[in-house]
Motif scaffolding. Sequence first.
Motif, PDB file in Angstrom:
ATOM      1  N   ASN A   1       0.855  -1.183   0.000  1.00  0.00           N
ATOM      2  CA  ASN A   1       0.000   0.000   0.000  1.00  0.00           C
ATOM      3  C   ASN A   1       0.893   1.235   0.000  1.00  0.00           C
ATOM      4  N   TYR A   2       0.262   2.348  -0.069  1.00  0.00           N
ATOM      5  CA  TYR A   2       1.058   3.555  -0.174  1.00  0.00           C
ATOM      6  C   TYR A   2       1.855   3.813   1.086  1.00  0.00           C
ATOM      7  N   ASP A   3       1.312   3.420   2.173  1.00  0.00           N
ATOM      8  CA  ASP A   3       2.048   3.632   3.407  1.00  0.00           C
ATOM      9  C   ASP A   3       3.374   2.891   3.377  1.00  0.00           C
ATOM     10  N   LYS A   4       3.312   1.694   2.909  1.00  0.00           N
ATOM     11  CA  LYS A   4       4.542   0.916   2.842  1.00  0.00           C
ATOM     12  C   LYS A   4       5.446   1.429   1.731  1.00  0.00           C
ATOM     13  N   LEU A   5       4.811   1.745   0.646  1.00  0.00           N
ATOM     14  CA  LEU A   5       5.616   2.263  -0.449  1.00  0.00           C
ATOM     15  C   LEU A   5       6.305   3.561  -0.048  1.00  0.00           C
ATOM     16  N   SER A   6       5.563   4.382   0.614  1.00  0.00           N
ATOM     17  CA  SER A   6       6.167   5.657   1.014  1.00  0.00           C
ATOM     18  C   SER A   6       7.277   5.425   2.025  1.00  0.00           C
ATOM     19  N   ARG A   7       7.129   4.389   2.785  1.00  0.00           N
ATOM     20  CA  ARG A   7       8.228   4.063   3.687  1.00  0.00           C
ATOM     21  C   ARG A   7       9.489   3.724   2.896  1.00  0.00           C
ATOM     22  N   ALA A   8       9.271   2.998   1.839  1.00  0.00           N
ATOM     23  CA  ALA A   8      10.401   2.655   0.985  1.00  0.00           C
ATOM     24  C   ALA A   8      10.977   3.900   0.330  1.00  0.00           C
ATOM     25  N   LEU A   9      10.106   4.800  -0.001  1.00  0.00           N
ATOM     26  CA  LEU A   9      10.605   6.043  -0.583  1.00  0.00           C
ATOM     27  C   LEU A   9      11.404   6.831   0.443  1.00  0.00           C
ATOM     28  N   ARG A  10      10.910   6.820   1.633  1.00  0.00           N
ATOM     29  CA  ARG A  10      11.637   7.525   2.695  1.00  0.00           C
ATOM     30  C   ARG A  10      13.000   6.899   2.923  1.00  0.00           C
ATOM     31  N   TYR A  11      13.004   5.634   2.656  1.00  0.00           N
ATOM     32  CA  TYR A  11      14.255   4.913   2.751  1.00  0.00           C
ATOM     33  C   TYR A  11      15.315   5.527   1.837  1.00  0.00           C
ATOM     34  N   TYR A  12      14.848   6.168   0.806  1.00  0.00           N
ATOM     35  CA  TYR A  12      15.777   6.776  -0.147  1.00  0.00           C
ATOM     36  C   TYR A  12      16.283   8.145   0.287  1.00  0.00           C
ATOM     37  N   TYR A  13      15.647   8.687   1.258  1.00  0.00           N
ATOM     38  CA  TYR A  13      16.058  10.034   1.640  1.00  0.00           C
ATOM     39  C   TYR A  13      17.532  10.064   2.037  1.00  0.00           C
ATOM     40  N   ASN A  14      17.847   9.174   2.905  1.00  0.00           N
ATOM     41  CA  ASN A  14      19.222   9.171   3.382  1.00  0.00           C
ATOM     42  C   ASN A  14      20.207   8.820   2.290  1.00  0.00           C
ATOM     43  N   LYS A  15      19.701   8.190   1.304  1.00  0.00           N
ATOM     44  CA  LYS A  15      20.588   7.813   0.208  1.00  0.00           C
ATOM     45  C   LYS A  15      20.695   8.902  -0.837  1.00  0.00           C
ATOM     46  N   ARG A  16      19.968   9.918  -0.609  1.00  0.00           N
ATOM     47  CA  ARG A  16      20.031  11.060  -1.529  1.00  0.00           C
ATOM     48  C   ARG A  16      19.542  10.695  -2.916  1.00  0.00           C
ATOM     49  N   ILE A  17      18.736   9.733  -2.959  1.00  0.00           N
ATOM     50  CA  ILE A  17      18.148   9.408  -4.255  1.00  0.00           C
ATOM     51  C   ILE A  17      16.901  10.247  -4.444  1.00  0.00           C
ATOM     52  N   LEU A  18      16.179  10.338  -3.396  1.00  0.00           N
ATOM     53  CA  LEU A  18      14.922  11.072  -3.417  1.00  0.00           C
ATOM     54  C   LEU A  18      14.889  12.021  -2.237  1.00  0.00           C
ATOM     55  N   HIS A  19      14.068  12.984  -2.374  1.00  0.00           N
ATOM     56  CA  HIS A  19      13.666  13.690  -1.183  1.00  0.00           C
ATOM     57  C   HIS A  19      12.238  14.156  -1.341  1.00  0.00           C
ATOM     58  N   LYS A  20      11.706  14.512  -0.264  1.00  0.00           N
ATOM     59  CA  LYS A  20      10.314  14.904  -0.260  1.00  0.00           C
ATOM     60  C   LYS A  20      10.197  16.375  -0.577  1.00  0.00           C
ATOM     61  N   THR A  21       9.256  16.656  -1.407  1.00  0.00           N
ATOM     62  CA  THR A  21       8.919  18.057  -1.629  1.00  0.00           C
ATOM     63  C   THR A  21       7.921  18.457  -0.567  1.00  0.00           C
ATOM     64  N   LYS A  22       8.405  19.182   0.340  1.00  0.00           N
ATOM     65  CA  LYS A  22       7.546  19.499   1.472  1.00  0.00           C
ATOM     66  C   LYS A  22       6.431  20.441   1.066  1.00  0.00           C
ATOM     67  N   GLY A  23       5.369  20.213   1.681  1.00  0.00           N
ATOM     68  CA  GLY A  23       4.218  21.048   1.415  1.00  0.00           C
ATOM     69  C   GLY A  23       3.398  20.605   0.223  1.00  0.00           C
ATOM     70  N   LYS A  24       3.906  19.635  -0.462  1.00  0.00           N
ATOM     71  CA  LYS A  24       3.150  19.116  -1.604  1.00  0.00           C
ATOM     72  C   LYS A  24       2.854  17.643  -1.366  1.00  0.00           C
ATOM     73  N   ARG A  25       1.628  17.373  -1.358  1.00  0.00           N
ATOM     74  CA  ARG A  25       1.236  15.996  -1.083  1.00  0.00           C
ATOM     75  C   ARG A  25       1.736  15.066  -2.182  1.00  0.00           C
ATOM     76  N   PHE A  26       2.207  13.955  -1.768  1.00  0.00           N
ATOM     77  CA  PHE A  26       2.611  12.886  -2.691  1.00  0.00           C
ATOM     78  C   PHE A  26       3.650  13.353  -3.712  1.00  0.00           C
ATOM     79  N   THR A  27       4.346  14.358  -3.323  1.00  0.00           N
ATOM     80  CA  THR A  27       5.331  14.901  -4.252  1.00  0.00           C
ATOM     81  C   THR A  27       6.734  14.622  -3.750  1.00  0.00           C
TER      82      THR A  27
END
Length: 466
Positions: A90-116
Amino acid sequence: MDCNCVSDLLLPPVPALWTPGFAFPDWAYKPESSPGSRQIQLWHFILELLQKEEYQGVIAWQGDYGEFVIKDPDEVARLWGIRKCKPHMNYDKLSRALRYYYNKRILHKTKGKRFTYKFNFSKVVLVNYPILDMANSPFFLAQNHFNGSSTTPDCSPEAIQSLFPRLPDSSRGTSLFDRGTTAPGPEGDKMRLDTFPFLSSGAPCYSKPPSLLGPYPRTPPFDYPWGFNPYLPGAFSLNNCPKLPPGSLYPSQFYPNPLQSSLSQLPHPFSSLLPPGEAGGGERGTAGQTGGTNSTPGGQPARLCLPPYPGSLSMGRTDIGNGATLGERERVEANPPVTGLSLGLGAGTGQQSPTERRRGVKQDPESDSDLEITDLSDCSSENENEHEFSIGKETRLANRSQIVLDGKKGGMLPPISSLPPPVSPHPLKSLMPITPPPPSLPPSLSPSMSLHERHRETETLKMIHS
DNA sequence: ACCGGAATCA
DNA sequence: TGATTCCGGT
């Protein structure tokens, strides 16, 4: 497997688009030390979704460079679940995986924008790509600070095409699930290179591109400052590379392997790396059959790898990170290799885009994971060591031609404000080479002198001595 | 919605 | 290693 997920049931077996030889590079997968674990990674999947027009309603590029919006989180999660045979995704789990990328500098969250979220595409760097014939590329010549040129880069399609001369018109029309699900072995889970549209052309160019790797010397009589000498045996230990299919190049739907044509122009041993018929530099027309697997004799594809910079994305560690000692890493840090040919896209500089500034997106400089604000030079330092890898002489990295996703240290990229506004929100359309000059290099190794020039100089000295 | 720790899996 | 799963917290 006990997985009865749809992908296994509906997908055609090993369609052409998943042919061996057209795959994400090794760094895209789990290390070989983890046999059988070469699964597609989420960010690959995201990229692939993003590239497919049919999924525009589900996920799409939007906003700043590298920024994408998950328009239908549940659907993306479902697709991901299908892909990974995780029916309970589900998205919750998927987003967890995405968050997993934050520290790896692959992704980051665009704050203030949902699902961005936003890819750090500035870290896309070609490293150790000496066999890319940049010397003959107007695109790179123009931007290459090695040859002292400060001319405006020739970013014409023709110029870029010189790098990737066989760019297809289109790579559309394939299913994300067009892959062999019946045999997801080491070769069964390859993704296509066209998932990396940043290798595409037609990109808007930045007026002040950073420096990049100099022309590759055809007959280097000197050591490579970064400790890489392609003329040494094993310089290209490509044994682990996904092999090109024998006698074939790229199906029309694939982006060409820039190595292919470059290799063909190079003297031995590079030319010998090419599949039969390629060594002479002959172009191949349409793709041959790609039934071959890794048996291509000498055929070696480009590898996408991690950069030898501090701040390298940690996924690269799977590829080369295990080779270097800490000491080596430190050495490399102190003497950054001039091997990077970045295909960064500027957005990833982390600079807040004008657009975003206009939107007044809140920035949080204190946020560790928030790279939006960043000049990546700021997000490299301390913890960067976690994500870097070395190109010490012993490292496997130095032995291969690679494209890397790269973090970098020290603002090699121009501030976003210095860049022309994006023509298209598509972040992968632009092509911006960067290569950090190694500030600590001795003058003799200074990148300000082109390798060609140094070669000439060496030759001159030889003549004098003789 | 988003975050990140922790346990767990493959 | 790269998720997946769970979950408490913001």
